[in-house]
Write a protein that holds these residues in place. Structure first.
Motif, PDB file in Angstrom:
ATOM      1  N   UNK A 256      -1.735   4.371 -11.251  1.00  0.00           N
ATOM      2  CA  UNK A 256      -0.542   5.111 -10.955  1.00  0.00           C
ATOM      3  C   UNK A 256       0.834   4.138 -10.974  1.00  0.00           C
ATOM      4  N   UNK A 257       1.768   4.571 -10.341  1.00  0.00           N
ATOM      5  CA  UNK A 257       3.110   4.070 -10.458  1.00  0.00           C
ATOM      6  C   UNK A 257       4.088   4.830  -9.738  1.00  0.00           C
ATOM      7  N   UNK A 258       5.369   4.605  -9.990  1.00  0.00           N
ATOM      8  CA  UNK A 258       6.400   5.360  -9.072  1.00  0.00           C
ATOM      9  C   UNK A 258       6.177   6.777  -9.305  1.00  0.00           C
ATOM     10  N   UNK A 259       5.626   7.187 -10.306  1.00  0.00           N
ATOM     11  CA  UNK A 259       5.110   8.854 -10.601  1.00  0.00           C
ATOM     12  C   UNK A 259       4.343   9.435  -9.541  1.00  0.00           C
ATOM     13  N   UNK A 260       3.710   8.240  -9.062  1.00  0.00           N
ATOM     14  CA  UNK A 260       2.611   8.860  -7.924  1.00  0.00           C
ATOM     15  C   UNK A 260       2.990   9.189  -6.760  1.00  0.00           C
ATOM     16  N   UNK A 261       4.291   8.899  -6.423  1.00  0.00           N
ATOM     17  CA  UNK A 261       5.103   9.425  -5.181  1.00  0.00           C
ATOM     18  C   UNK A 261       5.400  10.993  -5.430  1.00  0.00           C
ATOM     19  N   UNK A 262       4.794  11.894  -4.805  1.00  0.00           N
ATOM     20  CA  UNK A 262       5.045  13.295  -5.008  1.00  0.00           C
ATOM     21  C   UNK A 262       5.099  13.909  -3.586  1.00  0.00           C
ATOM     22  N   UNK A 263       6.003  13.807  -2.795  1.00  0.00           N
ATOM     23  CA  UNK A 263       5.940  14.217  -1.605  1.00  0.00           C
ATOM     24  C   UNK A 263       5.528  15.552  -1.376  1.00  0.00           C
ATOM     25  N   UNK A 264       4.766  15.766  -0.206  1.00  0.00           N
ATOM     26  CA  UNK A 264       4.511  14.656   0.766  1.00  0.00           C
ATOM     27  C   UNK A 264       3.284  14.108   0.580  1.00  0.00           C
ATOM     28  N   UNK A 265       2.882  14.074  -0.905  1.00  0.00           N
ATOM     29  CA  UNK A 265       1.580  13.336  -1.110  1.00  0.00           C
ATOM     30  C   UNK A 265       1.995  11.896  -2.120  1.00  0.00           C
ATOM     31  N   UNK A 266       1.216  11.003  -1.761  1.00  0.00           N
ATOM     32  CA  UNK A 266       1.357   9.865  -2.560  1.00  0.00           C
ATOM     33  C   UNK A 266      -0.069   9.564  -3.169  1.00  0.00           C
ATOM     34  N   UNK A 267      -0.010   9.609  -4.516  1.00  0.00           N
ATOM     35  CA  UNK A 267      -1.570   9.110  -5.255  1.00  0.00           C
ATOM     36  C   UNK A 267      -1.697   7.581  -5.315  1.00  0.00           C
ATOM     37  N   UNK A 268      -2.790   7.198  -5.370  1.00  0.00           N
ATOM     38  CA  UNK A 268      -3.181   5.874  -5.231  1.00  0.00           C
ATOM     39  C   UNK A 268      -2.429   5.163  -6.221  1.00  0.00           C
ATOM     40  N   UNK A 269      -1.886   3.961  -5.805  1.00  0.00           N
ATOM     41  CA  UNK A 269      -1.195   2.907  -6.659  1.00  0.00           C
ATOM     42  C   UNK A 269      -1.818   1.436  -6.562  1.00  0.00           C
ATOM     43  N   UNK A 270      -2.471   0.800  -7.419  1.00  0.00           N
ATOM     44  CA  UNK A 270      -2.747  -0.389  -7.574  1.00  0.00           C
ATOM     45  C   UNK A 270      -1.895  -1.258  -8.273  1.00  0.00           C
ATOM     46  N   UNK A 271      -1.358  -2.220  -7.860  1.00  0.00           N
ATOM     47  CA  UNK A 271      -0.704  -3.063  -8.459  1.00  0.00           C
ATOM     48  C   UNK A 271      -1.286  -4.605  -8.844  1.00  0.00           C
TER      49      UNK A 271
END
Ligand code: NDP
Length: 505
Positions: free
Chosen positions: A351-366
């Motif tokens: 993921x990344x900042x594009x994972x933030x799609x309100x109201x959902x947020x997809x998994x982000x591993x940094x």
């Protein structure tokens, strides 16, 4: 102030009017109105507390047995209507129904434990009176405080407040509960169901509204205020309570760490890290937000967690791995933490900042996220996790303890898990599993530092809602009585001789 939510006849959504009389709770998956609830004024909060105070005498006098019978009946009723409350939790938070049921399983277990153990933990008991007071019988007892105010969050809208409510009731107090404005219906449901099995007096009342209603509860003269929520609000609650010297219990935020040692079961650690970080869309105070993995196994761990995280899907459907971000404003916090980590040189492997799609947020591993990034220092409260490599477990412990929070933690290690656990500056640690401590009713739950203080759950959680009373009773005339103006000349001298002989060696 217990009320059943009226039909959606009245007003608009929360915040739609500057001084609304009612507000709506919304389903964050769809934006649909779940129900409307009153915005209770300071006056109404004061009245609720006065009513609870009248009920408190009756509830305290019922004794442990009487209260246990009623709390057990409430537990059975909750079990009977489990689907109904699971649906409501799901509607107000957006979490999948199965996760709401998991939350309820823990609530039921805690309610059972609190009712069953209150008498053993709190009843009057004899203690040794000591050498100097041999003629005295000494007893200690944990008496109810009276009325306990409870302010709760929305992320586990039944599990978190019940950590205070169930234990406060079992200890003999009545409760006035202010649920989060996002999950008021769950609070109302709790009060309504308890009233069904305890119709005589309102031992649990609910007041609904926004922060001002919570602040009014802090100033209402309750005998203790148990708060669960963010650290920032916790500080405001403590300041309000200080005005009347009302004692507080603060269960605040966290930035919990999972440590993976060189000899850990890496697959199990990755599985646990993922559940700890992403379940409930990461909106868990004891969720895993940071992983420190010893470099010998770092590559394998990153590979494992990446593979698993990439498969997870948020959504509103029952089969979704997790639901939406319940509080709309949190979405921007999550995005800004991911952006800041990337700007400072971290890398997103899922993921990344594009994972933030309100109201959902997809998994982000940094990975390789600098230690001064917001994603390391501040609570993110979203389905994101940082994974940083460390030389050894000593470095992991040092970095884990460097933060301002100190709620929970996790250690994966085959040979020295408990040893590492004891070095963490937190209130709770799970070794080779994640979050397990929250589900063990006998274990106290709470943090240090910015995570707050005081404990819910377990024996400490029962005692938290009591005032300890110590009593001595003179059994016979003492041989020496130094605490009298007619003690005579030699008494203190003889006492000193005894003290020296007994304690001077
Ligand atoms: P908030 O701090 O925003 O709110 C918590 C509660 O306080 C809500 O009921 C809120 O009402 C009320 N409130 C707001 N302002 C005031 C005020 N001035 N005086 C009194 N009460 C007030 O937290 P969230 O609801 O957003 O919950 C998430 C936070 O809770 C996270 O930081 C999480 O880590 C923490 N948490 C901690 C747990 C623990 O056990 N340590 C467990 C679960 C969550 P309203 O909603 O109407 O504004």
């Amino acid at each position: 102030m217990t009320q059943t939510a009226p039909e959606s006849s009245a007003v608009g959504a929360a915040g739609s009017d500057e001084h609304p009389k009612r507000f709506a709770s919304l389903d964050p998956r769809t934006g649909e109105v779940v129900a409307h609830h009153p915005v209770h004024s300071a006056q109404e909060v004061t009245e609720a507390v006065a009513t609870a105070r009248r009920a408190a005498t009756w509830w305290a006098e019922l004794g442990f047995d009487g209260r246990k019978q009623r709390l057990d009946a409430w537990r059975r009723l909750i079990v009977k209507r489990l689907d109904e409350i699971a649906n409501l939790v799901s509607a107000e938070t957006g979490k999948p129904n199965a996760d709401a049921k998991l939350e309820l399983a823990l609530v039921i277990d805690h309610l059972h434990w609190a009712a069953r153990n209150a008498e053993r933990v709190l009843r009057r008991r004899r203690v040794a009176s000591g050498l100097l007071m041999l003629n005295q019988a000494a007893t200690v007892e944990y008496r109810p405080l009276g009325v306990v105010g409870v302010i709760g969050p929305w992320n586990y809208p039944i599990f978190t407040p019940m950590g205070s409510i169930a234990y406060a009731l079992a200890a003999g107090n009545t409760v006035v509960f202010k649920p989060s404005e996002l999950t008021p219906g769950v609070g109302v449901w709790l009060a309504d169901t308890l009233a069904e099995v305890v119709p005589e007096h309102p031992v649990l009342s609910v007041v609904t509204g926004f922060g001002e209603t919570g602040a009014a509860l802090c100033r209402s003269g309750v005998d203790k205020l148990a708060f669960t929520g963010s650290t920032a609000t916790g500080k405001r609650v403590m300041a309000s309570c200080a005005e009347s010297l009302t004692p507080v219990l603060l269960e605040c935020g966290g930035k919990d760490v999972l440590i993976v040692d060189y000899d850990a079961d890496v697959a199990a650690a990755a599985d646990a890290a993922l559940w700890g970080a992403m379940s409930n869309a990461g909106q868990t105070c004891i969720g895993v937000e940071r992983v420190y993995v010893v470099e010998d196994v770092a590559e394998e761990f990153v590979e494992q967690i990446t593979k698993r995280a990439a498969k997870l899907r948020p959504g509103g459907q029952p089969s979704a791995d997790f639901g939406p971000i319940t509080m709309p404003s949190q979405v921007e916090v999550i995005r800004s933490h991911v952006q800041d980590a990337l700007d400072k040189g971290g890398r997103a492997v899922v993921g990344g900042t594009e994972s933030v799609r309100p109201p959902f947020v997809e998994p982000v591993v940094l990975v390789d996220v600098p230690e001064d990034s917001l994603a390391i220092t501040e609570e993110t409260f979203g389905p994101t996790v940082t994974v940083n490599r460390v030389r050894d477990v000593d470095e992991a412990v040092r970095l884990a303890n460097a933060g301002k929070y100190g709620l929970g933690g996790t250690v994966f290690s085959k040979s020295r898990g408990e040893q590492v656990a004891r070095r963490l500056r937190t209130g709770m640690v799970a070794v080779n599993s994640v979050i397990a401590f929250a589900a063990v009713p006998a274990l106290p739950f709470g943090g240090v530092g910015d995570s707050g203080f005081g404990r819910i759950h377990g024996e400490d959680g029962l005692r938290e809602f009591t005032r300890v009373q110590s009593v001595t009773r003179k059994r016979f005339k003492p041989v020496l009585n130094p605490m009298s103006f007619s003690r005579g000349g030699g008494v203190v001298g003889r006492l000193m001789a005894i003290v020296k002989a007994r304690y001077g060696r």
